[in-house]
Each structure stands twice: as structure tokens, then as C-alpha cells.
Design an enzyme around this catalytic site. Structure first.
Site, mmCIF file in Angstrom:
data_model
loop_
_atom_site.group_PDB
_atom_site.id
_atom_site.type_symbol
_atom_site.label_atom_id
_atom_site.label_comp_id
_atom_site.label_asym_id
_atom_site.label_seq_id
_atom_site.Cartn_x
_atom_site.Cartn_y
_atom_site.Cartn_z
ATOM 1 N N CYS A 2 0.823 -1.217 0.000
ATOM 2 C CA CYS A 2 0.000 0.000 0.000
ATOM 3 C C CYS A 2 0.855 1.265 0.000
ATOM 4 C CB CYS A 2 -0.864 0.040 1.248
ATOM 5 S SG CYS A 2 -1.839 -1.424 1.516
ATOM 6 N N ARG A 27 5.074 0.101 -6.140
ATOM 7 C CA ARG A 27 5.067 -0.712 -4.921
ATOM 8 C C ARG A 27 4.104 -1.894 -5.030
ATOM 9 N NH1 ARG A 27 7.012 2.336 -0.394
ATOM 10 N NH2 ARG A 27 5.785 1.030 0.971
ATOM 11 N N TRP A 75 -3.147 -2.674 -1.337
ATOM 12 C CA TRP A 75 -2.732 -4.037 -1.668
ATOM 13 C C TRP A 75 -3.519 -4.921 -0.708
ATOM 14 C CZ3 TRP A 75 0.501 -8.096 0.387
ATOM 15 C CH2 TRP A 75 1.067 -8.931 -0.592
ATOM 16 N N ASN A 101 -1.719 2.014 5.919
ATOM 17 C CA ASN A 101 -0.829 0.919 5.516
ATOM 18 C C ASN A 101 -0.553 0.083 6.761
ATOM 19 O OD1 ASN A 101 -0.676 2.195 3.086
ATOM 20 N ND2 ASN A 101 1.506 2.709 3.223
ATOM 21 N N GLY A 102 -0.479 -1.211 6.613
ATOM 22 C CA GLY A 102 -0.192 -2.065 7.766
ATOM 23 C C GLY A 102 -1.369 -2.996 8.022
ATOM 24 N N GLU A 482 19.618 -16.575 -6.697
ATOM 25 C CA GLU A 482 19.118 -15.256 -7.069
ATOM 26 C C GLU A 482 18.605 -15.261 -8.513
ATOM 27 O OE1 GLU A 482 18.109 -12.726 -5.799
ATOM 28 O OE2 GLU A 482 18.192 -11.187 -7.338
ATOM 29 N N LYS A 486 14.832 -14.323 -9.749
ATOM 30 C CA LYS A 486 14.545 -13.297 -10.763
ATOM 31 C C LYS A 486 13.627 -13.860 -11.832
ATOM 32 C CE LYS A 486 15.364 -10.557 -9.243
ATOM 33 N NZ LYS A 486 15.914 -10.074 -8.019
ATOM 34 N N GLU A 489 10.043 -14.544 -10.532
ATOM 35 C CA GLU A 489 9.298 -13.328 -10.182
ATOM 36 C C GLU A 489 8.680 -12.640 -11.397
ATOM 37 O OE1 GLU A 489 12.516 -11.285 -7.920
ATOM 38 O OE2 GLU A 489 10.916 -10.725 -6.570
ATOM 39 N N HIS A 505 22.229 -36.198 -5.732
ATOM 40 C CA HIS A 505 21.527 -36.671 -4.525
ATOM 41 C C HIS A 505 20.013 -36.521 -4.681
ATOM 42 C CE1 HIS A 505 25.287 -37.284 -2.494
ATOM 43 N NE2 HIS A 505 25.670 -36.065 -2.807
ATOM 44 N N LYS A 600 6.871 -4.045 -3.868
ATOM 45 C CA LYS A 600 8.277 -3.666 -3.749
ATOM 46 C C LYS A 600 8.771 -3.772 -2.317
ATOM 47 C CE LYS A 600 12.254 -2.058 -5.018
ATOM 48 N NZ LYS A 600 13.151 -3.086 -5.568
HETATM 49 O O1 M6R Z 1 13.703 -4.135 0.659
HETATM 50 P P1 M6R Z 1 14.304 -5.495 0.971
HETATM 51 O O2 M6R Z 1 15.624 -5.704 0.370
HETATM 52 O O3 M6R Z 1 14.300 -5.778 2.444
HETATM 53 O O4 M6R Z 1 13.289 -6.529 0.322
HETATM 54 C C1 M6R Z 1 13.441 -7.899 0.535
HETATM 55 C C2 M6R Z 1 12.656 -8.709 -0.477
HETATM 56 O O5 M6R Z 1 11.282 -8.514 -0.308
HETATM 57 C C3 M6R Z 1 13.035 -8.373 -1.917
HETATM 58 O O6 M6R Z 1 14.411 -8.527 -2.143
HETATM 59 C C4 M6R Z 1 12.286 -9.274 -2.907
HETATM 60 O O7 M6R Z 1 12.744 -10.583 -2.819
HETATM 61 C C5 M6R Z 1 12.408 -8.718 -4.323
HETATM 62 N N1 M6R Z 1 11.157 -8.849 -4.998
HETATM 63 C C6 M6R Z 1 13.485 -9.371 -5.107
HETATM 64 O O8 M6R Z 1 13.498 -9.109 -6.458
#
Ligand code: M6R
Length: 605
Positions: A2, A27, A75, A101-102, A482, A486, A489, A505, A600
Site C-alpha cells: 500500500c 510498490r 494491496w 498501511n499495515g 538469485e 529473478k 518473479e 543426490h 516492492k
Molecule cells: O527491501 P528489501 O531488500 O528488504 O526486500 C526484501 C525482499 O522482499 C526483496 O528482495 C524481494 O525478494 C524482491 N522482490 C526481489 O526481487
């Protein structure tokens, strides 16, 4: 997640708030709304819409003038995305408006009590309970009404409140969800993120948890939820408004991938000390004696930041010879970990607001641990909560998926590892070797970025896959993790990452022509072992894409990256894989900057 934006002043508020909401779109959200008033208006006027900010804009009537307002992108947590569940929420008389928010943890209890008292709810949200509590508060002033309401509330909030009887002010409060005030000339702003403010003012005040503020057009004051005044000196945001623009790229992700050579240059700038083959990290707050006393390092982060932490732990172990490991912060805080006084804890976060990381830091601090932050956003909650740390200086990262921040975070860890190594037992020549390697990075990154056309071609060859396997050994494993994150996502292709050494294994059972493998194959002491894994995959007719320092004959395709020092190779090997994910998602027609279901900055649990 949010977003909140609010304004009080003399300008026409609706266009200004809609622009602010657009700046928060990155976000992630599913609905939006706006409420406005002005000193002369009779009451509040509100418009809400499920969907994008442009859907809200389309609903805003031609005559919608006002000089005070609050707006929100939601959100969904409590109740599906819908017009009714969108914020702002109003009380039954339409006098009080709240954006939030929250998560209000005791919303069900509050709703039951308020319903028993005759309140009829207009939405399924937790937020609406706060609105009715404020409307029913007996106190005289809006500040006291909000304070009285918050006494009944358990949970996290960043909220902004307007009241038709108090049109000269906006009252805001923070507990666990960011609230930033923007200080202008005879106008004030509030937002959950500086991104919504920087085109208007760069003078900001970040509220702490338990803090509230009253904004009037020409004045603001901050105080605790108990009512005592707090001091708030505005600070200047370094990031320019233009850094939030797309800068000629089609997506923020592409822009941010392309910025990495400059971003790495920035994280190194002013920190290298050639004379002693070390680096200076101004905000660390850990003197040499204390650093020598550290027996173990534990790194905590989520998602991409956790992966950067895994590479960071490897760097610290190899350069500083301190046992180090990384763990998802979200897991750590729920397993009642043993908090050891000789362990140095490091919280990693791009946003500095990730709730799981912040909560882990708070838990550690409660138990007396020393916690450093490796954070991108200056002045963010984790940066302020930590005892010291290293800023990663990646600049604003707008795209939901993290790219340049990952790279800069790993470089920041290399700096920290070098610093710790040089006050323990890393030799001068090894210090020099790493510094030379660090200095080469920006040009080597630029070299990789110049091969984008080739990476695009390869991505298009793999874009039809249902699933992909990523493998790497030791330093290469977090790179594989990682890269697989990517890909999933933004392309929604199922991807798994495994240590190459674990292949036989179990996961080898999956290998067949329809499951391509991306293998991290650096030219290091493990090269032959990695090649053996490629043989095993090839023997099962698996397709292989290698990321390596030279062509791999067992691979169907190789993305060749320049060689650096072995400790720094993971930094470079991750970059073509960001572009691989990008071009795969592009070939599949995905909405790259707004991946489904993701936000985000995850400021709720
Ligand atoms: O703002 P942060 O680095 O704490 O966020 C952590 C994760 O939510 C963030 O890295 C998330 O995995 C991203 N979508 C990665 O692309």
C-alpha cells in the site's frame, strides 16, 4: 504494498495526489482512492476505484477542487480488491477519512464490539475499525481523537486522517509502517515513501514508530502517541526526482540493470584506502578492537537481500576468516534463536522497511545483540534501528524486482569483508588484489551489458520452458538462487536452484530435454567439478546454458563474462542472468515492472 500520499496547502490537491499515487505504483497495488476538502468546502469528497490509478483518475469528476487531501493505493489483505474495500474509508457520517498501511491485528474484536454498538461497516477491511474508533472518540481535538482511537488498536500502521470539522489539518501516525513528511513553503506533504515527494520537496522528516504528526499548510509538529512533543529536524533527500523516471528505457527493470556500472562506482567512491590496502566505512560504528572480538557473523535478510547476504557471508569467511552465515530474517525471528554476545548480526535490506527484517533487528536488540545494517534507503527504519552499518548507494530502485541493489549490496559486503580482513589477518597483497578487482568491476559490468543482444537471443531460445533448473557450486550457489528468483518473479516460469554438488543426490531425476539447466561455471578451482555436473546433465539429454569465463563445450549456449578475482566473480555472474530473466519475461509478454502478487516493499508480516 500500500501507498499513502497527502497534501495540505494552496494548490489544487487532486492532480497533485494522483501524480503522487502514480509515483507509488511501483510498490504494487490493486485499488486506489482519494478524499479531499478545502477550508471553504462543506465536508469531504471521496472517489475510489478498484484497479489502477488511471481507473481512479477516470472517475474523478471535472469539478473536484480542494486544497487538502489524502490518497492511497491498496494491496488487499482484509477483503478482496473492490471499490468498497479501497481506501480512504469514511465513518458513517462521512466526517472522518483514513488511509492506512499495515495490519490491525485485533480488527475482528474491534469490529465485533463496534457492530454490537450499532456501527454498520461499509467494507471488509481492518482499516475501517480505526475510522469508527476515531469518529466515536470523545476527545476534543483531532489529535486527541486519533490518540484515543489508537489506544484500542493492536498491529502495524502508517496512517493519515482527515476530519470535516478540522479542515485545516491532516493528522498522521506511525507504528511499523513508514510515514515521511515533506516540508514545503507554506505547504506540507505526507507519504509512505519519498518517491511520492521528491518532485515537490526534498526536505523530509521520517517519523519513528510511536510517533504522530499534525500537518497544517504553514506548520507541522511531531509528538508521541502519548502526546509529548518530539524534535524533528528536516533532512535533505539526496536522490533527485529524475532518478524516479524511466529515463528513456521501456521498464524500470531495464533502466536499473543498465545503471549498475555507475551504481557500483558510487558504492566504491571515497571508500578505498590504497595506502593500507583497505577501505573506510564511515558509519560502521565498530572500532578495530571490537571488530577483532567478533567470533561469528550472522546475516539476515529476505528474498534478494538474503541471497546477497549469502554471498556476503562467503566473502566474510574467505577474506576476514570469520565464520559467517546468512538466514532468511522471516525464519530467524520465529525460531527463538540463541543470541550470542560475540556474534555480530547484519541486517540487509534495500528498502530498509521490510517488516520481517525490522522485526528480527528489534528482537535482536531487545536481547542485547549488536546489529549492523547493509541498507540502500538512507534514514529508513532498519538503518535507524541498527547500531551502524554500510549504505549501498544504489540510488532509488523502483522496479519490484531487485537488480542494481543486489549487485551493490554484494559489493558493499566485499568492502566490509575487506575492512574486517585487513584488521584481522588478510595480507597487504590480498588486500591490494581485492581492491584492484573492485576497481575493475564497473568496466566489466559495462562489458557484460554490451552483450545484451546475445543474452536476448539466448533468452528467447529458453522462453518456452515450463520449468528451469539453476545450479552453482559454493560461491556460485547463491548466484543460482538469485537468478532463479529473478526468473520466477517476472516470467512466472517455475525455477529451482540447487547446489551443483547436490545434483546426484536427487534432482538429477528431473533432468530431461524439457528441463533446461542454467549452470554457473566460473574458471576457478572448482571448474572440473562443475564440468562433471554438466557431463551428468548432458548424459540425460538435458539442455544447458552456462554462465562462464569461457565457452563450455558441454553447454548448448554459454554466456561469457569477464574474469575478476574468484571472490568477486559472483558479482559479475549474476548480471547476465538478470538480463536473461528480463528478456525471457519480455518474450512472454509479462508486465515486468509489476509482477503479479508482488510488492516492492513488504512492510507487513
Ligand atoms: O527491501 P528489501 O531488500 O528488504 O526486500 C526484501 C525482499 O522482499 C526483496 O528482495 C524481494 O525478494 C524482491 N522482490 C526481489 O526481487
Amino acid at each position: 504494498m500500500c501507498g499513502i500520499v497527502g497534501y495540505i496547502g494552496k494548490r489544487d490537491v487532486a492532480p497533485l495526489l494522483l501524480e503522487g499515487l502514480q509515483r507509488l505504483e511501483y510498490r504494487g497495488y490493486d485499488s486506489a482512492g482519494i478524499v479531499i476538502t478545502s477550508p471553504k468546502a462543506a465536508g469531504l469528497r471521496m472517489v475510489k476505484a478498484k484497479g489502477r490509478v488511471r481507473d481512479l483518475e477516470a472517475r474523478v469528476p471535472k469539478r473536484f477542487a480542494g486544497t487538502t487531501g489524502i490518497a492511497h493505493t491498496r494491496w488487499a489483505t482484509h477483503g478482496a480488491p473492490s471499490d468498497d474495500n479501497s481506501h480512504p474509508h469514511l465513518d458513517t457520517e462521512g466526517k472522518v477519512a483514513v488511509v492506512h498501511n499495515g495490519i490491525i491485528d485485533n480488527a475482528d474484536d474491534l469490529r465485533a464490539k463496534l457492530t454490537a454498538d450499532g456501527v454498520v461497516f461499509a467494507s471488509e477491511t481492518d482499516t475501517e475499525t480505526v475510522v469508527h474508533l476515531i469518529a466515536r472518540a470523545q476527545a476534543e481535538t483531532l489529535e486527541e481523537k486519533v490518540r484515543e482511537a489508537l489506544r484500542h488498536v493492536e498491529g502495524t500502521y502508517g496512517l493519515a486522517v482527515m476530519h470535516a470539522d478540522f479542515p485545516d489539518r491532516i493528522v498522521v501516525a506511525r507504528n511499523g509502517s513508514p510515514v515521511v513528511l515533506g516540508i514545503g513553503e507554506k505547504e506540507m506533504f505526507v507519504a509512505s515513501d519519498v518517491a511520492a515527494l521528491v518532485s515537490h520537496t526534498r526536505q523530509i522528516v521520517t517519523l519513528d514508530d510511536g510517533e504522530m504528526a499534525t500537518l497544517k499548510a504553514d506548520d507541522f509538529r511531531t509528538y508521541t502517541t502519548e502526546g509529548s512533543t518530539t524534535s524533528a529536524t528536516p533532512t535533505t533527500v539526496e536522490w533527485e526526482a529524475e532518478s524516479y523516471d524511466m529515463g528513456g528505457h521501456d521498464t524500470y527493470m531495464h533502466k536499473e540493470i543498465s545503471e549498475q556500472a555507475d551504481a557500483v562506482d558510487r558504492v566504491l567512491r571515497g571508500r578505498i584506502d590504497d595506502r593500507f590496502s583497505t577501505v573506510h566505512l564511515g558509519g560502521l560504528n565498530l572500532d578495530a578492537r571490537e571488530a577483532r572480538g567478533v567470533r561469528r557473523i550472522k546475516i539476515l535478510g529476505c528474498g534478494t537481500s538474503y541471497h546477497a547476504g549469502l554471498i556476503g557471508a562467503g566473502l566474510i569467511e574467505s577474506l576476514a576468516r570469520i565464520p559467517a552465515d546468512a538466514e532468511p530474517a522471516s525464519e530467524f525471528r520465529y525460531r527463538n534463536p540463541v543470541v550470542d554476545p560475540d556474534t555480530l548480526y547484519i541486517a540487509v535490506s534495500q528498502s530498509g522497511e521490510t517488516y520481517d527484517v525490522l522485526a528480527a533487528v528489534q528482537e535482536l536488540k531487545r536481547k542485547g545483540a549488536r546489529v549492523l545494517g547493509v541498507v540502500n534507503v538512507v534514514g529508513s527504519a532498519i538503518a535507524r534501528e541498527a547500531d551502524g552499518g554500510v549504505y549501498v548507494h544504489a540510488g532509488p530502485e523502483v522496479c519490484v524486482v531487485s537488480t542494481k541493489c543486489f549487485t551493490n549490496t554484494v559489493v558493499a559486503f566485499a568492502l566490509l569483508a575487506l575492512h574486517l580482513g585487513r584488521i584481522r589477518d588478510l595480507s597487504v597483497s590480498d588486500g591490494k588484489r581485492i581492491i584492484e578487482g573492485l576497481r575493475k568491476l564497473p568496466e566489466q559490468i559495462a562489458e557484460i551489458l554490451r552483450t545484451e543482444d546475445r543474452i536476448k537471443e539466448v533468452a528467447e531460445a529458453y522462453a518456452g520452458a515450463q520449468s528451469m533448473m539453476f545450479i552453482g557450486r559454493v560461491r556460485g550457489y547463491p548466484v543460482a538462487l538469485e537468478a532463479s528468483l529473478k526468473l520466477k518473479e517476472i516470467s512466472y516460469i517455475h525455477a529451482e536452484a540447487y547446489p551443483a554438488s547436490e545434483l546426484k543426490h536427487g534432482p538429477l531425476a528431473l533432468i530431461e530435454p524439457a528441463l533446461p539447466t542454467v549452470a554457473i561455471v566460473p574458471d576457478d578451482d572448482l571448474l572440473e567439478k562443475n564440468r562433471a555436473a554438466l557431463e551428468e546433465i548432458k548424459a540425460r539429454s538435458g539442455r544447458i546454458l552456462a554462465v562462464a569465463h569461457r565457452e563450455q563445450e558441454k553447454a548448448d549456449h554459454t554466456l561469457v563474462v569477464p574474469k575478476n578475482e574468484p571472490e568477486l566473480d559472483p558479482i559479475l555472474m549474476g548480471i547476465p542472468l538478470q538480463l536473461l530473466a528480463y528478456h525471457t519475461a519480455l518474450a512472454m509478454g509479462r508486465d515486468i515492472d509489476k509482477p503479479r502478487n508482488l510488492a516492492k516493499s513488504v512492510t507487513v508480516e
